[in-house]
Scaffold this motif. Structure first.
Motif, PDB file in Angstrom:
ATOM      1  N   LEU A 198     -12.672   8.533   4.393  1.00  0.00           N
ATOM      2  CA  LEU A 198     -11.758   8.021   3.369  1.00  0.00           C
ATOM      3  C   LEU A 198     -12.444   7.958   2.012  1.00  0.00           C
ATOM      4  O   LEU A 198     -11.880   8.309   0.987  1.00  0.00           O
ATOM      5  CB  LEU A 198     -11.271   6.624   3.746  1.00  0.00           C
ATOM      6  N   ILE A 252       2.565   4.635  -1.160  1.00  0.00           N
ATOM      7  CA  ILE A 252       2.241   5.654  -2.146  1.00  0.00           C
ATOM      8  C   ILE A 252       3.281   5.596  -3.254  1.00  0.00           C
ATOM      9  O   ILE A 252       4.464   5.463  -2.985  1.00  0.00           O
ATOM     10  CB  ILE A 252       2.303   7.066  -1.496  1.00  0.00           C
ATOM     11  N   ASP A 264       0.049   6.430   7.067  1.00  0.00           N
ATOM     12  CA  ASP A 264       0.660   7.224   6.011  1.00  0.00           C
ATOM     13  C   ASP A 264       0.555   6.500   4.693  1.00  0.00           C
ATOM     14  O   ASP A 264       0.360   7.099   3.652  1.00  0.00           O
ATOM     15  CB  ASP A 264       2.110   7.497   6.349  1.00  0.00           C
ATOM     16  N   ASN A 265       0.669   5.181   4.744  1.00  0.00           N
ATOM     17  CA  ASN A 265       0.629   4.443   3.499  1.00  0.00           C
ATOM     18  C   ASN A 265      -0.774   4.252   2.977  1.00  0.00           C
ATOM     19  O   ASN A 265      -1.048   4.479   1.822  1.00  0.00           O
ATOM     20  CB  ASN A 265       1.280   3.078   3.693  1.00  0.00           C
ATOM     21  N   SER A 266      -1.647   3.821   3.876  1.00  0.00           N
ATOM     22  CA  SER A 266      -2.929   3.411   3.339  1.00  0.00           C
ATOM     23  C   SER A 266      -3.966   4.514   3.354  1.00  0.00           C
ATOM     24  O   SER A 266      -4.897   4.492   2.594  1.00  0.00           O
ATOM     25  CB  SER A 266      -3.449   2.194   4.095  1.00  0.00           C
ATOM     26  N   TYR A 267      -3.807   5.448   4.241  1.00  0.00           N
ATOM     27  CA  TYR A 267      -4.842   6.462   4.368  1.00  0.00           C
ATOM     28  C   TYR A 267      -4.295   7.833   4.035  1.00  0.00           C
ATOM     29  O   TYR A 267      -4.657   8.808   4.637  1.00  0.00           O
ATOM     30  CB  TYR A 267      -5.402   6.471   5.792  1.00  0.00           C
ATOM     31  N   ASN A 268      -3.375   7.862   3.099  1.00  0.00           N
ATOM     32  CA  ASN A 268      -2.786   9.158   2.830  1.00  0.00           C
ATOM     33  C   ASN A 268      -3.701  10.014   1.985  1.00  0.00           C
ATOM     34  O   ASN A 268      -3.374  10.441   0.898  1.00  0.00           O
ATOM     35  CB  ASN A 268      -1.429   8.989   2.177  1.00  0.00           C
ATOM     36  N   LYS A 272       0.786  -1.231   0.000  1.00  0.00           N
ATOM     37  CA  LYS A 272       0.000   0.000   0.000  1.00  0.00           C
ATOM     38  C   LYS A 272       0.816   1.278   0.000  1.00  0.00           C
ATOM     39  O   LYS A 272       0.328   2.316   0.405  1.00  0.00           O
ATOM     40  CB  LYS A 272      -0.880   0.017   1.245  1.00  0.00           C
TER      41      LYS A 272
END
Lengths: 305, 309
Positions: free
Chosen positions: A154, A63, B276-280, A61
């Motif tokens: 989200l 970025i 930070d990774n999944s909910y950025n 996951k």
């Protein structure tokens, strides 16, 4: 079938994704992906549901790092498309869906709706983020509107922020609900694409009502809300503007100044010159913008923690 | 502070106050088995929406309190008795078993031990092998001992490795058989029925901590979502060694459901990194979700800032 984003453009988006992804994925991951797609294309149709779900386990996951040039390229492919917060899995998932363009339009739309119907949180986020580069996207507004209605921030942010889909495809009522909700739940309004283009009097009125409501409740509201109000600022709003100028908080004063300046109405400009002529000069010199208001508000919010 | 996993809790029936108290008590992860909802559903669509809720909304709700939410997906024994419904539900199960946070097939097994219950129990065991997932088995309230033994027999008939199966809702009468045959023995601590905390302490004293798991199975009935941390503290008082408490209240659940490859300690230990990774999305920049994840103490009472109207 109506098509706002042509197959040629879909192809360009896929080319972009594949080019960027290639730098980050391993041979094994690539092999896995190809296998899945082959299965789907050879008629093991149901496999798309499993493969789509498995993506996050296979690709993780993080970025995907994109530089400024990449982002410019993205905007050229699709105006307003800003994938700077997209994860590797989100890129892969959208690319996977775009592999289905061999289906007829109706079939394609059905698969997307079915996948969305059984999707988990991250899968829904991916689909909502991917809408602006999908084929037949104008037929997918219902999915987008569901994202806006969602109680999960989200999902709401996936469709409303850094995403040109709402600006291009929402009707006025859908658009207004989304922008107002962003302000209401304190999402960064400035990250909504197309604020100026879709500005309308109804939204401006709803936003001023929200300002009043928060004032009565003794609660604050993002000063970015004045960005929504400003294009349709009327003399009825001048007492609110006056109150902002008289607020001790400099951020309020700056928001008032911008609102007056943008509104370009005589009374408002006079009020601005009366209270903060210095800010007027600053704006003429491009030294104060809505982005500054957003940045300062973000900073304030972080400091409050 | 000691960390806990509650590997059987029906959060859809609980309030945010519960989530808050659970987080404060040290619960870092929950596993929510799919079950019935107190009265029978009549449409497969109800199941689809229920499963979707478990992997979507409920997961988001938990995350607001810094709790990582997993679930197990299955057709429960009670509703397996409606054959037409059961057939339709069986068709949609595979769509959900492959989801990222689905760590098992469950809770399945027997209620009244009817032929239909048996049929779908077996079908789901086969499904668990195909999906490479552990199994969470509900044992019946009535005729418990027979039902428990029967559940294990059927698993073995299908050549399911007992170390992949959690037999749930055990009591003093069933625990020995379950452990002897190599299955995991889970205990539900209920205020009125099932196990009480005092009895649980005695079981751990007698059988040790190997393959024993404690859960709350808190749902819409009278139940206690803090049952795991409360029992842990009672065990502590009664002199059960700390490493045993950790096993029955944390590590064992992690181990067996970890067989799915979908639940890892790093999921919550690196919480900040994960957000930070999944909910950025951008609210991370605004910080409100991050605050909740990182600093439990900063949770204010009845905070509704993340609840959207």
């Amino acid at each position: 079938m109506e098509n706002t984003f042509s197959m040629q453009e879909v192809k360009a988006a896929r080319h972009f994704i594949e080019k960027k992804i290639a730098l980050f994925i391993t041979d094994d991951q690539y092999k896995w992906y190809i296998e899945q797609i082959e299965k789907v294309k050879s008629g093991v149709y149901r496999n798309i549901y499993f493969a789509f779900s498995k993506v996050s386990t296979v690709f993780g996951k993080r970025i995907l790092d994109l530089n400024e040039e990449d982002l410019i390229e993205a905007v050229i492919i699709r105006k307003g498309w800003n994938p700077s917060f997209w994860t590797v899995s989100e890129f892969i998932r959208i690319n996977m869906l775009m592999e289905l363009t061999f289906l007829s339009g109706e079939e394609f739309l059905n698969v997307i709706k079915n996948i969305f119907g059984t999707a988990d949180l991250d899968e829904r986020v991916a689909i909502l983020k991917g809408l602006p580069i999908m084929p037949y996207q104008s037929r997918l507004t219902e999915i987008a509107a569901e994202g806006v209605r969602s109680n999960s921030k989200l999902l709401f942010e996936a469709i409303s922020l850094n995403n040109p889909f709402p600006c291009d495809c929402f009707n006025e009522s859908q658009w207004n609900q989304m922008v107002l909700k962003a302000a209401f739940i304190d999402c960064p309004v400035s990250d909504i694409f197309g604020l100026e283009r879709r500005a309308n009097a109804m939204l401006s009125d709803m936003a001023i009502d929200l300002v009043h409501e928060r004032k009565s409740a003794g609660r604050d509201i993002t000063p970015e809300i004045w960005r929504i109000i400003a294009p349709f600022l009327s003399t009825n709003h001048l007492k609110d503007i006056k109150a902002l100028f008289e607020d001790k908080n400099t951020l309020s004063q700056e928001a008032a100044a911008l609102a007056c300046y943008i509104s370009n109405t005589e009374e408002a400009i006079l009020m601005l010159l009366d209270y903060r002529p210095d800010l007027h000069t600053k704006m003429i010199d491009n030294e104060l913008s809505w982005q500054d208001i957003t940045n300062k508000w973000n900073k304030k919010k972080l400091q409050e923690l | 502070m000691r960390r806990f996993i509650d590997p059987h809790v029906h959060m859809v029936s609980r309030t945010t106050d519960d989530y808050q108290r659970m987080a404060e008590a040290g619960i870092v992860a929950v596993i929510e088995p799919s079950f019935w909802v107190g009265q029978p559903r009549t449409e497969a669509g109800s199941f689809k929406d229920y499963f979707s809720g478990l992997i979507g909304w409920e997961r988001f709700r938990a995350s607001q309190f810094g709790i990582t939410h997993y679930c197990t997906i299955g057709l429960n024994s009670k509703e397996a008795n409606n054959q037409q419904l059961a057939e339709s539900v069986m068709k949609i199960l595979p769509l959900f078993l492959c989801k990222e946070k689905v760590v098992g097939v469950g809770e399945i097994g027997y209620d009244e031990q009817t032929p239909l219950e048996e049929k779908y129990f077996r079908q789901q065991l086969i499904l668990s092998k195909e999906a490479l997932l552990p199994v969470q088995i509900h044992t019946p309230h009535r005729n418990k001992k027979r039902g428990t033994l029967r559940s294990m027999e059927v698993c073995l008939e299908h050549k399911i490795d007992p170390s992949w199966v959690v037999i749930d809702h055990n009591n003093e009468e069933t625990v020995k058989d379950v452990l002897d045959q190599g299955f995991w023995a889970a205990f539900t601590i209920y205020p009125n029925t099932k196990m009480g905390n005092e009895r649980m302490v005695e079981i751990v004293k007698k059988y040790g901590s190997e393959r024993i798991i404690i859960n709350s199975a808190a749902d819409w009935g009278i139940s206690d979502p803090l049952a795991v941390p409360k029992t842990a503290s009672l065990m502590d008082e009664k002199g059960i060694p700390s490493k045993d408490i950790d096993k029955v209240c944390y590590f064992n659940a992690l181990k067996v459901f970890g067989l799915s490859g979908k639940i890892k300690e790093s999921d919550w230990l690196n919480a900040e990194e994960n957000i930070d990774n999944s909910y950025n999305g951008n609210s991370v920049l605004r910080g409100d979700q991050k605050m909740k994840k990182v600093d439990r103490k900063s949770l204010s009472k009845n905070d509704s800032s993340n609840i959207i109207v």
